[in-house]
Design a protein around this motif. Structure first.
Motif, short mmCIF file in Angstrom:
data_model
loop_
_atom_site.label_atom_id
_atom_site.label_comp_id
_atom_site.label_asym_id
_atom_site.label_seq_id
_atom_site.Cartn_x
_atom_site.Cartn_y
_atom_site.Cartn_z
N PRO A 302 14.52 15.55 -0.27
CA PRO A 302 15.57 15.82 0.91
C PRO A 302 15.41 17.32 1.30
N THR A 303 15.44 17.85 2.41
CA THR A 303 15.05 19.34 2.86
C THR A 303 15.92 19.36 4.21
N GLY A 304 16.63 20.57 4.08
CA GLY A 304 17.16 21.32 5.26
C GLY A 304 16.23 22.37 5.88
N VAL A 305 15.87 21.99 7.09
CA VAL A 305 14.85 23.06 7.68
C VAL A 305 15.59 23.88 8.45
N SER A 312 9.34 18.77 11.97
CA SER A 312 9.41 18.70 10.68
C SER A 312 10.43 17.83 10.06
N ARG A 313 10.13 16.82 9.32
CA ARG A 313 11.02 15.73 9.07
C ARG A 313 11.28 14.62 10.05
N GLY A 314 10.60 14.88 11.34
CA GLY A 314 10.98 13.91 12.47
C GLY A 314 12.33 14.16 13.15
N THR A 339 5.41 20.28 7.80
CA THR A 339 6.12 21.55 7.26
C THR A 339 5.46 22.87 7.51
N SER A 340 6.18 23.87 7.59
CA SER A 340 5.59 25.31 7.51
C SER A 340 5.70 25.95 6.24
N TYR A 603 -1.64 20.81 7.90
CA TYR A 603 -1.48 20.24 6.41
C TYR A 603 -2.08 18.99 6.41
N GLN A 604 -2.00 18.09 7.59
CA GLN A 604 -2.43 16.90 7.44
C GLN A 604 -4.04 16.84 7.10
#
Length: 914
Positions: A302-305, A312-314, A339-340, A603-604
């Protein structure tokens, strides 16, 4: 002998023969089960079935599954006359072999009674089973000892083991090498003591496929040394495989090269469990994908951008009413992994210290380099990085004129002077071959005579070319290093990334040859050879061997992983085997790498490069061999089919490579009358060879040009994508993703096209037929000449009369609109006949294939104008038909000539003073 319909000469390799033998056995056993008991037909059919079984017996002895043991059980069923059950079992086994599903549940074939219900369970495989591989044990042991070994290894295995494996036991050196050649599923080799050398089971059926192994000369090796020798050969032939040695020789008596050869050495007294765990650990180490695994783990957090990238995270996609279909198309994982961040297990591409650094090290080992760098914007960028890193303004680069445009732009960026090399033309098919070695040497000696040898820094060649021409890399490097021992080599292997994973191809790759020559030049044997060679030279003769005291091995290869291996588009790698990298090049290389690499790499793409490396270490040998096999099968199909060969010819080695470059004499891979020719000797010795996975089809007899054939027939009717066309050819390729089904689909499409051409021909009126025949004549008899590189205008020559041009100066001079003008193509020839010299101010690059016919500063020749007028491609970079050729104004050339002359005199005065 096997079924008369299944001639060995019609099988390219053992895998084709194996599958066709099982399919033939399936058919003949089915017929047998339907014959009347005791009839004459039954007796004949029994003999047919037994013949095929005997063929399979000689093949299956090199595989764990189904393997020789199960062949014995099938023979027993035949003796018991259980023909119906026998046919049923053969059908199931064949089904599993063709589909490869047995690898996901090998236990289904472990039962001695070959229970059908277990076989059918494999159909329910959901892709979550354990990966299966095979381990080759090499030791001359009895059947009882062999069974005990299998039993002991099975006993120490547990349900928690990540992988399953089967055991293949071979008792001799030759049989071990044959097993490695035949069985791509072998992932580890355990050599127990020194095996005997000669095989006792090479049948006539196998001999055509193993002649290179039979020809190995091991007479000078004592039998007691054959274990370590075999270990070294395994590493040479299939370096991805883990090798282990079981011996009683004390550590004090083990030679250093033996210790270096094997991943681990065991002693007989050690527990079999330790061996089992070591085998699994070796597989696991290769299975690891550091960056891909880290990215997967990151996507679960779980991430807060509060940074860049709303996607990112859609978050910006799935909550949108207008682009959520975009998210649904790609799926959530793609966006969760966007992500960056360079933390949380991830890494920075520009300065990697963690997972990316490890992934690149693993790729370096897999591809045989000293250093490997990932690139996320294609081999075009990889090429520019290497050129900019290694050459500076004023340096000279010997470069194939037909190489990819990125190299020419790289020379503009670096300011180096190109000395263009011309490939030999193949006018009949409107394409170029490759650059003869003698031409390269002549240019180099010309520079030497002009006192500019010290400025020649790099030789840049494409290997293999768009059309599949492959250089003899070892011969080229050796003979060029004999003239200039510090020459740097850049091999553009954009279309050859797969080549390092099968032996014939590997011998012609930059990394393999660099490693080979580095070791060779350090030996006493080579020093003696060199001294004898120098003594034998006649007066004025140029040495073909480099001085071992002066030679430096500095080799770079750029590879488009996405073109021939598994990677997302633009995934590329730079492989380096440079003994002076750290001392001379590392700093400038990293500067160039950072110049061209985004601070926000995809990254992909990086994850796909990491996963693609894992694939080739486990499946590379198998998949590459299969892609070659399918290409060969397709060649044979077109050559053998009367309908197809009416309109289409698969062009051969002899069509493309002149005799003087083929010392082996090989002119074709397949002949309908004689079957397959083995390409081993050609790939070992010839100056140029043809990569069989590049299939060029001559279509002249269709009366349709290549571009029309591609669009009207292949793309519009069958959605078949192809790589390149010429006036009268189309280029097809097989790769590791090509399937038997796709080859069948292509064949079917060509048959339908042939039918359509037949119908069109029948419907033509007399006048239309005349036009049609004229088109055919044009495509089969009228061959427009292919232009060589003309020369740089003297305003842009580095030194008048000496190869090398200031391409950057010409390129930048065209920044100002006042310096150039446009001349329509139709007016170029009259203008030149009137005495004016036209000089290109831009690159003119037909695409495909993507190399320039004109570069800035080059004089336009009549041959080039004629070539441009008959080109059949619609995409020509740097040329607008409505405007014409962009050329320098005469006033600019005159002014430039004055500046150049002043500069040359100043340089000459400086040299004279020195």
């Amino acid at each position: 002998m096997i079924n008369s319909k299944l001639q060995i000469s019609n099988c390219y390799n053992i895998n084709q023969l194996r599958l066709e033998s099982w399919n033939s056995l399936k058919l003949e056993s089915s017929i047998l089960s339907e014959n009347s008991k005791g009839s004459t037909e039954e007796k004949k059919q029994i003999e047919k079935v037994k013949n095929i079984l005997r063929t399979l017996e000689s093949i299956e002895s090199y595989f764990a599954l189904p393997g020789i043991h199960r062949l014995g059980l099938l023979f027993e069923m035949m003796e018991r006359q259980e023909y119906t059950a026998f046919a049923h079992k053969i059908s199931e086994i064949t089904k599993l072999l063709v589909s490869d599903k047995y690898r996901s549940n090998p236990n289904a074939l472990e039962d001695e009674d070959l229970k059908i219900d277990q076989l059918e369970d494999i159909d329910k495989y959901d892709g979550k089973g354990k990966n299966y591989f095979e381990v080759l044990f090499v030791e001359d042991i009895s059947l009882q000892e062999e069974n005990k070994l299998r039993s002991d290894l099975k006993e120490v295995g547990t349900s928690s083991d990540q992988f399953n494996y089967g055991v293949v036991v071979q008792k001799t050196f030759e049989d071990a090498m044959i097993a490695l050649k035949f069985n791509s599923n072998i992932q580890a080799v355990v050599i127990r003591y020194a095996p005997p050398y000669k095989s006792k089971k090479i049948s006539p059926v196998l001999k055509p496929f193993v002649q290179s192994i039979i020809d190995l000369d091991m007479n000078s090796k004592s039998e007691i040394r054959l274990g370590p020798v075999l270990g070294r050969l395994v590493k040479k032939f299939r370096p991805e495989i883990d090798t282990y040695y079981v011996t009683d020789t004390s550590l004090a008596n083990l030679k250093d090269n033996t210790l270096k050869t094997f991943d681990r050495i065991f002693y007989r007294a050690e527990d079999v469990q330790e061996l089992h765990l070591t085998i699994l650990r070796g597989i696991y180490k290769r299975y690891e994908t550091p960056f891909f695994s880290a990215l997967k783990e990151y996507s679960k957090k779980p991430t807060g951008v509060f940074h860049a990238m709303p996607i990112s995270r859609g978050n910006s996609v799935f909550k949108s009413r207008w682009i959520n279909d975009f998210g649904n198309f790609y799926g959530r994982n793609m966006f969760l992994a966007e992500t960056s961040s360079t933390k949380g297990g991830l890494d920075s591409l520009l300065q990697p210290t963690g997972t990316l650094k490890t992934a690149q090290k693993m790729a370096s080992k897999a591809y045989g380099s000293l250093n490997t760098f990932f690139v996320t914007n294609g081999t075009s960028t990889s090429n520019k990085i290497v050129v900019q890193a290694l050459v500076k303004p004023g340096d000279i680069v010997l470069i194939d004129r037909d190489c990819h445009k990125s190299h020419h732009y790289g020379l503009v960026l670096s300011g180096a002077y190109p000395v263009y090399l011309d490939s030999y033309p193949i006018e009949k098919y409107s394409m170029y071959g490759a650059v003869p070695l003698q031409q390269i040497k002549d240019k180099l000696l010309q520079l030497k005579e002009a006192g500019r040898m010290q400025l020649a820094k790099m030789l840049l060649l494409t290997n293999c070319t768009f059309d599949g021409f492959v250089y003899n890399v070892e011969k080229v490097m050796e003979e060029i290093l004999a003239i200039k021992p510090d020459m740097i080599f850049l091999w553009d292997e954009a279309w050859f990334a797969f080549a390092g994973f099968t032996y014939n191809y590997k011998q012609r790759t930059g990394m393999y040859v660099a490693d080979k020559l580095s070791k060779k030049y350090k030996t006493d044997k080579y020093r003696i050879e060199y001294e004898e060679h120098i003594k034998g030279l006649k007066k004025g003769e140029v040495s073909k061997l480099p001085d071992p005291d002066k030679v430096r091995i500095r080799v770079y290869s750029t590879q488009s992983t996405h073109k021939t291996l598994s990677s997302f588009r633009q995934g590329s790698m730079i492989h380096i085997w440079d003994q002076d990298f750290r001392k001379k090049t590392q700093n400038t290389f990293m500067e160039a790498y950072m110049t061209h690499t985004s601070t926000s790499p995809n990254y992909q793409i990086l994850a796909s490069l990491d996963a693609g490396r894992r694939q080739v270490q486990f499946e590379g040998y198998e998949l590459v061999e299969k892609s070659i096999e399918l290409a060969m099968v397709f060649r044979a199909k077109v050559n053998d089919h009367p309908k197809l060969k009416k309109y289409f010819d698969v062009l051969t080695v002899g069509d493309f490579i002149p005799k003087e470059y083929r010392s082996s004499g090989l002119s074709e891979y397949y002949n309908p009358k004689t079957g397959w020719n083995r390409m081993d000797k050609a790939w070992e010795a010839d100056e140029f060879v043809l990569d069989p996975t590049k299939i060029t089809i001559h279509i002249g007899r269709t009366g349709v040009d290549g571009d029309t054939f591609k669009n009207k027939y292949l793309m519009d009717q069958f959605n078949i994508q192809i790589n390149k066309t010429s006036r009268n050819t189309v280029l097809l390729m097989t790769n590791i993703g090509t399937t038997r089904g796709s080859i069948t689909y292509l064949t079917n499409a060509l048959l339908k096209i042939a039918d359509e051409l037949d119908r069109e021909e029948l419907s033509l009126t007399t006048e239309e037929n005349k036009i049609h025949q004229a088109k055919i004549n044009s495509l089969t008899q009228d061959f427009p000449p292919l232009p060589d590189f003309s020369y740089f205008h003297h305003s842009f020559q580095a030194v008048p009369g000496v190869p090398g041009g200031n391409i950057r100066e010409a390129f930048t001079l065209a920044y100002s609109e006042e310096n150039y003008e446009f001349v329509p193509l139709s007016e170029c020839r009259p203008t030149m006949e009137g005495g004016r010299t036209l000089v290109a101010s831009s690159f003119i690059i037909p695409y495909p294939p993507g190399f320039p016919v004109l570069v800035p500063g080059q004089v336009v020749s009549e041959e080039i104008i004629h070539f441009l007028t008959v080109l059949d491609v619609t995409e020509i970079h740097g040329y607008a038909p409505e405007l014409g050729l962009r050329v320098f104004k005469d006033s600019v050339l005159n002014r430039q000539q004055t500046v150049t002359s002043m500069g040359s005199n100043k340089k000459k005065n400086l040299i004279d003073k020195k």
